[in-house]
Design an enzyme around this catalytic site. Structure first.
Site: not given
Ligand code: GLC
Length: 536
Positions: A208, A271
């Site tokens: 993440d 991500e």
């Molecule tokens: C990422 C996740 C999202 C979450 C954020 C905070 O972007 O995909 O769903 O709210 O991180 O952890």
């Protein structure tokens, strides 16, 4: 021949894989509380095996107060009772592996829950052993926050702690304090978390917000964003120059990667929401970074042939020699593809995703053509939407329950699900679409099956000139060559094969009604995609 075998064996499983994202709250509820769980996922593994996917990535399942539905972790090495237990996870791993399906977990290292014992301790006093595990700063003279950094979910990114008279930093909710990755103890602890799950047999992680792990050492203010407009979330008022994508993050990622490399055949997806050129740096020098820095181009590019064509070319051109591509069509943070592109184009989008070069990620329910479900204000749950009411930022519509059957609650649960169901679930569900030879589900399954041919799994990609509404490219492997022609418009189009191609056989149409020989010129119907095996 020998050379070919060598090349083939150097290819990792995740390069050929189709990854399926499960949002666990919404996949299948086995215990009648309206929220999905691990046993629910396990009970549908036969479906996933039938669909033909190779791996599942499960959004967070760890103990959490659920302020951000699991992206606020209060214990990294356990399972939230809402989802089951560690034993349920072990069973899921064993059952998935028995079917040849790998399992990736969501690793959330940027921040914890404010209820994590580390943070409770950190906040308890300035002298606490965990104080420096989080990002604490004195106010500026006059008492204002240390920097102008903004929370991704609206409002300032700093919260004042009355007790210890300092601010702490949170890129997201105040209930999600950021960890301080400059502290070696944090690194050791989180690397230990990875080992805990790897030892249990987990095949990898989606990490993440990995590009935000390290913040500026000097805590400089972010500059204003000249491109800011009303459609953007409020934090885009500033360019995230100093609270994200800092050069030091790559060393941290090398550390995480080294842990994965202690185990055979593991994979790390990251991500990373950055422009393409910056995204590429996350492969790391010579590929020692994230295996798959997630590519969100299809999520953010308007469904327009010229724009999509340009996105494919730009991404392919930017890839370093050691970078394996990947494509994401929908996820839990963005409206679903069927809503973005429209129902008719969702089939074309499926063919695009599953015939491009690189590892595709399928978001649960997209294979049914699931759409965003309007969620009335009294049922809204997502904190992003609730903090910025009425502005369309809520992510509930793309997180609604999986549509399994025509039964009550779509076969998702015995009770009212935590989010509303699509009113049309009776026609769009696994049960109905499985028996319908022309369904979206059948299209996905067939495309996933076709993707196993080496040309589509690992072959080269050559973009052909974009022509009006038609986007096309050729995939070439040692076994075969395929032309993919996608009509992104609503009228029939004539397509001429590139010079040197002498016709071919339609292997599949997105309408699932066409298997014929085509000569050098053929018709692509409105909203149709064709995969044609061509002879050079
Ligand atoms: C990422 C996740 C999202 C979450 C954020 C905070 O972007 O995909 O769903 O709210 O991180 O952890």
């Amino acid at each position: 021949m020998n050379e070919r075998i060598d090349v083939e064996s150097a290819i990792q499983w995740w390069q050929r894989a189709v990854i399926y994202q499960v949002y666990p709250r919404s996949f299948a509820d086995s215990n009648g509380d309206g929220v999905g769980d691990l046993a629910g996922i396990t009970s549908h593994l036969d479906y996933l095996a039938w669909l033909g996917i190779d791996a599942i990535w499960i959004s967070p399942i760890f103990p959490s107060p659920m302020a951000d539905f699991g992206y606020d972790v209060a214990n990294y090495v356990d399972v939230d009772p809402l989802f089951g237990s560690l034993a349920d996870l072990d069973r899921l791993l064993a059952e998935a592996h028995a079917r040849g399906i790998r399992v990736l977990l969501d690793f959330v290292p940027n921040h914890t829950s404010d209820q994590h014992p580390w943070f409770l301790e950190s906040r308890s006093s300035r002298d606490s052993a965990h104080r420096d595990w989080y990002v604490w700063r004195d106010p500026r003279p006059g008492g204002s926050p240390p920097t102008n950094w903004l929370s991704n979910f609206g409002g300032p990114a700093w919260t004042w702690d009355e007790e210890t008279q300092q601010y702490y930093y949170h890129a997201f909710l105040p209930q999600q304090p950021d960890l301080n990755w400059r502290n070696p103890e944090v690194r050791t602890a989180l690397e230990g978390v990875l080992r805990f799950w790897l030892d249990r047999g987990v095949d990898g992680f989606r990490v993440d917000v990995i590009w935000q792990l390290v913040k500026d050492a000097e805590f400089r203010d972010n500059p204003p964003n000249p491109a800011y407009g009303p459609a953007l979330a409020p934090h885009h008022r500033l360019v995230s120059l100093y609270n994200a994508d800092r050069p030091e993050v790559h060393e941290v990622i090398r550390g995480l990667r080294a842990v994965l490399d202690e185990y055979p055949e593991r994979v790390m997806l990251g991500e990373i929401d950055l422009p393409i050129e910056r995204l590429m740096s996350y492969y790391g020098e010579s590929g020692g970074g994230v295996h798959l820095p997630l590519n969100f181009l299809l999520l953010i590019t308007p469904w327009d042939p010229a724009r999509i064509d340009e996105a494919i070319r730009r991404y392919e051109a930017a890839l370093p020699a050691y970078g394996w591509p990947n494509w994401v069509l929908s996820n839990h943070d963005t409206p679903r593809v069927a809503t973005r592109s429209g129902d008719a184009q969702a089939r074309v989008a499926a063919m695009l995703l599953l015939t491009l070069r690189g590892t595709p990620t399928v978001y649960y329910g997209d294979e049914l053509g699931m759409r965003d479900v309007p969620v009335p204000p009294d049922r809204e749950r997502d904190p992003f939407g609730l903090r910025l009411p009425g502005q369309g930022f809520g992510r509930d519509p793309q997180r609604t329950p999986m549509q399994w059957s025509t039964a009550t609650n779509a076969g998702f649960s015995d009770v009212e699900p935590w989010l509303p169901l699509d009113t049309e679930y009776a026609t769009r569900n696994v049960e109905v679409e499985r028996d319908d030879g022309d369904s979206m589900l059948r299209l996905y399954r067939r495309l996933i099956e076709l993707r196993r041919t080496p040309a589509l799994a690992v072959g080269s990609l050559e973009c052909l000139p974009q022509d009006g509404d038609v986007v096309s490219y050729i995939r070439r492997g040692a076994d075969a060559s395929f032309l993919v022609a996608l009509n992104m418009g609503e009228t029939d189009r004539q397509v001429t094969l590139p010079e040197g191609c002498h016709g071919g056989v339609v292997v599949i149409s997105t309408h699932l009604d066409r298997q014929e020989l085509v000569s050098t010129r053929f018709t692509l119907r409105a909203n149709e995609g064709l995969l044609i095996e061509v002879t050079d």
